[in-house]
Scaffold this active site. Structure first.
Site, PDB file in Angstrom:
ATOM      1  CB  ILE A 155    -101.139 -12.468 -75.825  1.00 54.74           C
ATOM      2  CG1 ILE A 155    -101.259 -13.664 -74.876  1.00 54.74           C
ATOM      3  CG2 ILE A 155    -100.580 -11.251 -75.089  1.00 54.74           C
ATOM      4  CD1 ILE A 155     -99.938 -14.177 -74.343  1.00 54.74           C
ATOM      5  N   PRO A 204     -94.288 -15.925 -81.020  1.00 55.50           N
ATOM      6  CG  PRO A 204     -94.876 -17.781 -82.320  1.00 55.50           C
ATOM      7  CD  PRO A 204     -95.271 -16.355 -82.031  1.00 55.50           C
ATOM      8  NE  ARG A 232     -91.308 -18.576 -75.297  1.00 51.04           N
ATOM      9  CZ  ARG A 232     -92.304 -18.401 -74.434  1.00 51.04           C
ATOM     10  NH1 ARG A 232     -92.546 -17.198 -73.939  1.00 51.04           N
ATOM     11  NH2 ARG A 232     -93.056 -19.422 -74.063  1.00 51.04           N
ATOM     12  CG  ASP A 255     -91.544 -10.681 -68.669  1.00 50.39           C
ATOM     13  OD1 ASP A 255     -91.163 -10.415 -67.504  1.00 50.39           O
ATOM     14  OD2 ASP A 255     -92.161 -11.725 -68.961  1.00 50.39           O
ATOM     15  CD  GLU A 260     -86.019 -15.856 -70.559  1.00 50.75           C
ATOM     16  OE1 GLU A 260     -86.568 -14.867 -71.067  1.00 50.75           O
ATOM     17  OE2 GLU A 260     -86.644 -16.905 -70.264  1.00 50.75           O
ATOM     18  CG  HIS A 282     -89.831 -15.537 -68.930  1.00 52.75           C
ATOM     19  ND1 HIS A 282     -89.196 -16.162 -69.977  1.00 52.75           N
ATOM     20  CD2 HIS A 282     -91.158 -15.753 -69.127  1.00 52.75           C
ATOM     21  CE1 HIS A 282     -90.097 -16.737 -70.770  1.00 52.75           C
ATOM     22  NE2 HIS A 282     -91.297 -16.507 -70.267  1.00 52.75           N
TER      23      HIS A 282
END
Length: 310
Positions: A155, A204, A232, A255, A260, A282
């Site tokens: 990404i 990550p 993350r 995000d 969460e 998210h």
């Protein structure tokens, strides 16, 4: 073969009927921790997104295959599963374009003053304007900006490529220390934070990235810098971030959060300048196209297991 999906609701209502072709298929929207074992007691295959499959669960079931509905397998005791002959298969690279899009959606929301001007126009202020345009806020482009990327994986590379096309100068910090790329300049974390106009996180969460950005690091950010985290939660210390946002003029798009769903009375909900913060729940990964890709990958993973036992 009995296949059980324990948290299908995390796929946003995706059609899972194709899995019936492999045998008995049972799907639950969500599964509380105390019902995990009972729901998969007679299953050979379990499909999960966020449900925890640990030693205790494994010892009380007869699983042969665990299908992760995503890339990360932090919720699975993979080593113990493998020691018991249980195959664990995840899904990778299904949401790259979706996260790429969301990164720039957050970024351009700030650069183009989207939240401000949307509110401004809907309040009728354009109706009162003496001319066709307004200069109460100044827009900016990426051209000439320095974009620092934390985590140059699949990404991160896509973000770097797109940012370059918009005219930004791209540099990166490798969180693993093992990622080298000749196309972009590798810098230390300190240099990246001090010099970049835009910083986006695509790493990550692990022992090297946990609390990577605390008050000490966040204080290095330039005035007016934009910080985006679509990697993350837990990479940025959120308590420290809330304090810094009240001290410095930085803009932050998140995000992901450490916990969460977002906890009540989260410190970020009480910052003074709320215009400087955009939070999405998210959803960067969750475009219709990504979910379709994900379901297909999981289907193929099950098919491979049925045909080859791996």
């Amino acid at each position: 073969m009995k296949i059980v999906c324990l948290d299908a609701a995390t796929l946003g209502g995706a059609d899972l009927s194709a899995f019936k072709s492999f045998g008995e298929f049972v799907s639950y929207d969500l599964t509380p921790k105390d019902e995990v074992v009972s729901r998969i007691a007679n299953a050979q295959v379990v499909m999960i997104n966020k449900v925890i499959i640990d030693k205790e669960v494994i010892d009380k079931t007869n699983l042969k295959l665990i299908l992760q509905l995503g890339t990360g397998v932090n919720n699975i005791d993979v080593a113990y599963a493998n020691s018991k002959g249980i195959v664990v298969k995840n899904a990778a690279a299904y949401s790259t374009k979706s996260v790429l899009s969301h990164t720039f959606a957050l970024l351009f929301a700030f650069l183009n003053q989207i939240p401000y001007y949307d509110k401004w126009s809907k309040e009728g202020k354009w109706c009162e304007c003496a001319m066709f345009t307004d200069f109460s806020r100044i827009l900016h482009t990426l051209t000439g900006k320095r974009h620092g990327i934390i985590g140059l994986g699949a990404i991160g590379k896509e973000v770097a490529k797109a940012s370059s096309l918009f005219g930004a100068s791209v540099c990166y910090y490798s969180t693993s220390g093992a990622n080298f790329n000749d196309e972009y300049t590798q810098v230390s974390l300190e240099e990246l934070l001090k010099t970049c106009d835009v910083i986006s996180i695509h790493a990550p969460l692990n022992e090297k990235t946990k609390n990577l950005l605390t008050k000490k690091e966040l204080m290095l950010l330039k005035e007016g810098a934009i910080l985006i985290n679509v990697g993350r939660g837990g990479i940025i210390n959120e308590t420290d971030l809330a304090l810094i946002m009240d001290e410095k003029n930085i803009k932050v798009g998140l995000d992901v959060l450490e916990i969460e769903p977002m906890v009540k009375n989260h410190p970020l909900l009480s910052i003074k300048n709320k215009e400087n913060l955009i939070i999405t729940p998210h959803v960067a990964w969750a475009s219709a196209e990504s979910i379709q890709n994900l379901v297909q990958i999981v289907f193929n993973n099950l098919k491979e297991f049925v045909e080859n036992g791996k």
